[in-house]
Design a protein around this motif. Structure first.
Motif, PDB file in Angstrom:
ATOM      1  N   HIS A 126       0.833  -1.204   0.000  1.00 38.13           N
ATOM      2  CA  HIS A 126       0.000   0.000   0.000  1.00 38.13           C
ATOM      3  C   HIS A 126       0.861   1.244   0.000  1.00 38.13           C
ATOM      4  O   HIS A 126       2.080   1.188   0.138  1.00 38.13           O
ATOM      5  N   THR A 127       0.199   2.358  -0.149  1.00 38.11           N
ATOM      6  CA  THR A 127       0.894   3.629  -0.312  1.00 38.11           C
ATOM      7  C   THR A 127       0.830   4.406   1.001  1.00 38.11           C
ATOM      8  O   THR A 127       0.627   3.812   2.049  1.00 38.11           O
ATOM      9  N   GLN A 128       0.985   5.716   0.962  1.00 40.90           N
ATOM     10  CA  GLN A 128       1.136   6.447   2.237  1.00 40.90           C
ATOM     11  C   GLN A 128      -0.200   6.812   2.900  1.00 40.90           C
ATOM     12  O   GLN A 128      -0.296   6.860   4.113  1.00 40.90           O
ATOM     13  N   GLY A 129      -1.190   7.150   2.096  1.00 37.07           N
ATOM     14  CA  GLY A 129      -2.487   7.507   2.648  1.00 37.07           C
ATOM     15  C   GLY A 129      -2.463   8.823   3.411  1.00 37.07           C
ATOM     16  O   GLY A 129      -1.537   9.623   3.291  1.00 37.07           O
ATOM     17  N   TRP A 130      -3.490   9.024   4.191  1.00 40.80           N
ATOM     18  CA  TRP A 130      -3.625  10.277   4.934  1.00 40.80           C
ATOM     19  C   TRP A 130      -2.451  10.500   5.899  1.00 40.80           C
ATOM     20  O   TRP A 130      -2.177  11.627   6.292  1.00 40.80           O
ATOM     21  N   HIS A 132       0.652  10.420   5.348  1.00 40.22           N
ATOM     22  CA  HIS A 132       1.874  11.034   4.873  1.00 40.22           C
ATOM     23  C   HIS A 132       1.753  11.824   3.580  1.00 40.22           C
ATOM     24  O   HIS A 132       2.474  12.796   3.395  1.00 40.22           O
ATOM     25  N   CYS A 133       0.891  11.426   2.651  1.00 40.90           N
ATOM     26  CA  CYS A 133       0.978  12.024   1.312  1.00 40.90           C
ATOM     27  C   CYS A 133      -0.053  13.122   1.099  1.00 40.90           C
ATOM     28  O   CYS A 133      -1.194  13.013   1.521  1.00 40.90           O
ATOM     29  N   HIS A 134       0.364  14.163   0.395  1.00 37.51           N
ATOM     30  CA  HIS A 134      -0.518  15.306   0.159  1.00 37.51           C
ATOM     31  C   HIS A 134      -1.634  14.996  -0.832  1.00 37.51           C
ATOM     32  O   HIS A 134      -2.639  15.671  -0.857  1.00 37.51           O
ATOM     33  N   SER A 135      -1.443  13.978  -1.709  1.00 36.64           N
ATOM     34  CA  SER A 135      -2.445  13.721  -2.750  1.00 36.64           C
ATOM     35  C   SER A 135      -3.532  12.739  -2.334  1.00 36.64           C
ATOM     36  O   SER A 135      -4.451  12.481  -3.101  1.00 36.64           O
ATOM     37  N   ALA A 136      -3.391  12.142  -1.169  1.00 39.87           N
ATOM     38  CA  ALA A 136      -4.232  10.991  -0.820  1.00 39.87           C
ATOM     39  C   ALA A 136      -5.723  11.319  -0.813  1.00 39.87           C
ATOM     40  O   ALA A 136      -6.139  12.321  -0.252  1.00 39.87           O
ATOM     41  N   CYS A 137      -6.520  10.436  -1.438  1.00 41.69           N
ATOM     42  CA  CYS A 137      -7.975  10.590  -1.345  1.00 41.69           C
ATOM     43  C   CYS A 137      -8.568   9.499  -0.457  1.00 41.69           C
ATOM     44  O   CYS A 137      -9.789   9.350  -0.380  1.00 41.69           O
ATOM     45  N   VAL A 168      -3.273  -1.539  -2.372  1.00 39.89           N
ATOM     46  CA  VAL A 168      -4.069  -0.330  -2.127  1.00 39.89           C
ATOM     47  C   VAL A 168      -3.241   0.879  -2.563  1.00 39.89           C
ATOM     48  O   VAL A 168      -2.085   1.012  -2.176  1.00 39.89           O
ATOM     49  N   ALA A 169      -3.828   1.749  -3.378  1.00 39.65           N
ATOM     50  CA  ALA A 169      -3.175   3.024  -3.715  1.00 39.65           C
ATOM     51  C   ALA A 169      -4.114   4.139  -3.299  1.00 39.65           C
ATOM     52  O   ALA A 169      -5.321   4.077  -3.560  1.00 39.65           O
ATOM     53  N   CYS A 170      -3.550   5.163  -2.674  1.00 45.07           N
ATOM     54  CA  CYS A 170      -4.428   6.186  -2.104  1.00 45.07           C
ATOM     55  C   CYS A 170      -4.679   7.353  -3.054  1.00 45.07           C
ATOM     56  O   CYS A 170      -5.265   8.348  -2.668  1.00 45.07           O
ATOM     57  N   CYS A 171      -4.219   7.244  -4.311  1.00 48.08           N
ATOM     58  CA  CYS A 171      -4.684   8.133  -5.380  1.00 48.08           C
ATOM     59  C   CYS A 171      -4.298   7.475  -6.690  1.00 48.08           C
ATOM     60  O   CYS A 171      -3.617   6.447  -6.695  1.00 48.08           O
ATOM     61  N   VAL A 172      -4.689   8.057  -7.799  1.00 38.13           N
ATOM     62  CA  VAL A 172      -4.423   7.384  -9.073  1.00 38.13           C
ATOM     63  C   VAL A 172      -2.974   7.503  -9.541  1.00 38.13           C
ATOM     64  O   VAL A 172      -2.618   6.961 -10.582  1.00 38.13           O
ATOM     65  N   ASN A 173      -2.137   8.206  -8.801  1.00 35.84           N
ATOM     66  CA  ASN A 173      -0.701   8.108  -9.093  1.00 35.84           C
ATOM     67  C   ASN A 173      -0.237   6.682  -8.876  1.00 35.84           C
ATOM     68  O   ASN A 173       0.751   6.243  -9.452  1.00 35.84           O
ATOM     69  N   MET A 174      -0.927   5.975  -7.998  1.00 41.05           N
ATOM     70  CA  MET A 174      -0.740   4.544  -7.791  1.00 41.05           C
ATOM     71  C   MET A 174       0.691   4.157  -7.456  1.00 41.05           C
ATOM     72  O   MET A 174       1.335   3.406  -8.183  1.00 41.05           O
ATOM     73  N   CYS A 175       1.219   4.690  -6.372  1.00 39.89           N
ATOM     74  CA  CYS A 175       2.537   4.258  -5.918  1.00 39.89           C
ATOM     75  C   CYS A 175       2.510   2.771  -5.549  1.00 39.89           C
ATOM     76  O   CYS A 175       3.551   2.131  -5.513  1.00 39.89           O
ATOM     77  N   GLY A 176       1.342   2.221  -5.258  1.00 38.61           N
ATOM     78  CA  GLY A 176       1.231   0.775  -5.032  1.00 38.61           C
ATOM     79  C   GLY A 176       1.057   0.094  -6.380  1.00 38.61           C
ATOM     80  O   GLY A 176       0.857   0.743  -7.392  1.00 38.61           O
TER      81      GLY A 176
HETATM   82  S1  SF4 Z   1      -0.737   6.815  -4.380  1.00 36.65           S
HETATM   83 FE1  SF4 Z   1      -0.983   9.036  -4.548  1.00 36.65          FE
HETATM   84  S2  SF4 Z   1      -1.642   9.740  -2.530  1.00 36.65           S
HETATM   85 FE2  SF4 Z   1      -0.810   7.668  -2.317  1.00 36.65          FE
HETATM   86  S3  SF4 Z   1       1.327   7.950  -1.751  1.00 36.65           S
HETATM   87 FE3  SF4 Z   1       1.260   7.760  -3.995  1.00 36.65          FE
HETATM   88  S4  SF4 Z   1       1.070   9.879  -4.758  1.00 36.65           S
HETATM   89 FE4  SF4 Z   1       0.591   9.890  -2.575  1.00 36.65          FE
END
Ligand code: SF4
Ligand code: SF4
Length: 356
Positions: A126-130, A132-137, A168-176
């Motif tokens: 999974h990614t950073q989520g609320w 850590h990341c500014h883009s998270a939805c 799980v990716a917390c936005c469509v940048n999809m770091c996961g």
């Molecule tokens: S998926 Fe989006 S919100 Fe989540 S860590 Fe990556 S850039 Fe940030």
């Protein structure tokens, strides 16, 4: 006079220096591997050498004290050799067979979850989520905890037709690895960003902001010294927010997650596949996201009951057909499925190379 070798922190060190001696000695000469239990496996080399892997789950966002404890265990049982898999499982690489059982016993005593090897669910990447990341939805750690609490037995003991990789990716940048996972949650913004002209003028470089938009939806607005967004072209990706924070993309009432299925990285039996949309949207529902958890359990259970042995989720869906997938899972087929990803507009527009 030759200069002393200069050490910098630019670029990763060569991986070879971190390989356990048994892997170095048998590099490229492995005969077979065997899963011994849900959390252990052995690789056997042509020379007869063996290396044992003991896998445990990790919460991914780790404290320094956890990392120290994991390193201490690695020092004690496997000369310090351990690795994190791409899905953030922790693997202890044990060369001495007699140390495998004591390591597993101590891991269990310390409440680590041993498992995830073979036809099972492994750690959820999974990614950073609320956190850590500014883009998270959406959140990442919280939603993963809620899902994994329900699927825990598929990590530690129960088997499935084949391995199931969840992301799980917390936005469509999809770091996961959402685009290539068997079942994945991807969070989506659904509204055109709101532009705060006064602060854009003060805080942002206009050319950089314009260039940040993959669909060319942003144009300079000389009158306000800010920018304007062409709503028709916007796909709510949030790139502009990343380079210019006064372009506000977050909308707590409207952000949420979609579920995609059928992706894989491996090329065994069939080619790698991209995930496809299964459920277009759920509102964020912390702390336990019950609807998302139920939906994933449902997809996993239907797959477990209907797939043939060794079929990955995507292979099963392609064999029975997507129509049958929607029928068996009871998931409603909506207009969003036709273009694959409704809140990203149509499929082509998800490409960063796409221009109107
Ligand atoms: S998926 Fe989006 S919100 Fe989540 S860590 Fe990556 S850039 Fe940030
Ligand atoms: S959210 Fe994405 S598509 Fe929309 S204006 Fe910003 S960068 Fe462009």
């Amino acid at each position: 006079m030759s200069l002393p070798e200069r050490k910098t922190d630019i670029g990763p060190p060569h991986y070879e220096q971190f390989l356990p001696p048994v892997i170095k000695n048998n590099y490229g000469k492995w005969k077979y591997h065997e899963v011994l239990s849900p959390g252990t496996m052995v690789h056997v080399a042509e020379s007869g050498d063996e290396i044992y892997t003991v896998r445990v789950g990790s919460p991914r966002l780790l404290s320094t004290s956890s990392i120290r404890e994991i390193c201490d265990l690695a020092e004690k049982y496997c000369d310090g050799y351990l690795r994190f898999t791409t899905r953030n499982n922790i693997e202890f690489l044990v060369s001495d067979k007699s140390k495998v059982d004591p390591l597993v016993a101590e891991l269990k005593e310390k409440k680590y979850s041993v498992g995830g090897i073979g036809p099972r669910v492994s750690n959820i990447i999974h990614t950073q989520g609320w956190v850590h990341c500014h883009s998270a939805c959406t959140d990442a750690s919280g939603i993963v905890k809620a899902i994994m609490d329900e699927l825990y037995e598929y990590f530690t003991e129960k088997t499935l037709p084949n391995k199931v990789r969840i992301a799980v990716a917390c936005c469509v940048n999809m770091c996961g690895a959402v685009h290539c996972s068997d079942i994945a949650v991807v969070a989506v913004h659904r509204k055109v960003p709101v532009v705060d002209d006064e602060n854009v003028a003060k805080m942002c470089e206009i050319p950089t902001t314009v260039a940040s938009c993959p669909t060319s939806a942003i144009r300079p607005n000389p009158k306000t010294k800010s920018i304007t967004i062409n709503e028709e072209k916007c796909m709510y990706c949030g790139n502009c927010f990343t380079v210019c924070p006064p372009i506000q993309i977050h909308n707590p009432e409207e952000d949420g997650v979609a579920i995609v299925v059928g992706g894989k990285i491996g090329s065994l039996r069939t080619s790698p596949k991209f995930s496809k949309l299964a459920i277009p949207f759920f509102y964020n529902d912390p702390p336990r996201w019950p609807k998302v958890v139920d939906a994933i359990k449902n997809i996993l259970n239907v797959y477990a009951a209907n797939a043939r042995k060794h079929e990955r989720v995507g292979e099963w869906v392609e064999r029975v057909g997507w129509e049958e997938f929607f029928k068996l899972t009871g998931i409603e087929f909506t207009f969003q499925h036709i273009d694959d990803f409704t809140f990203m507009r149509d499929t082509l527009r998800t490409s960063a190379a796409f221009k109107f």
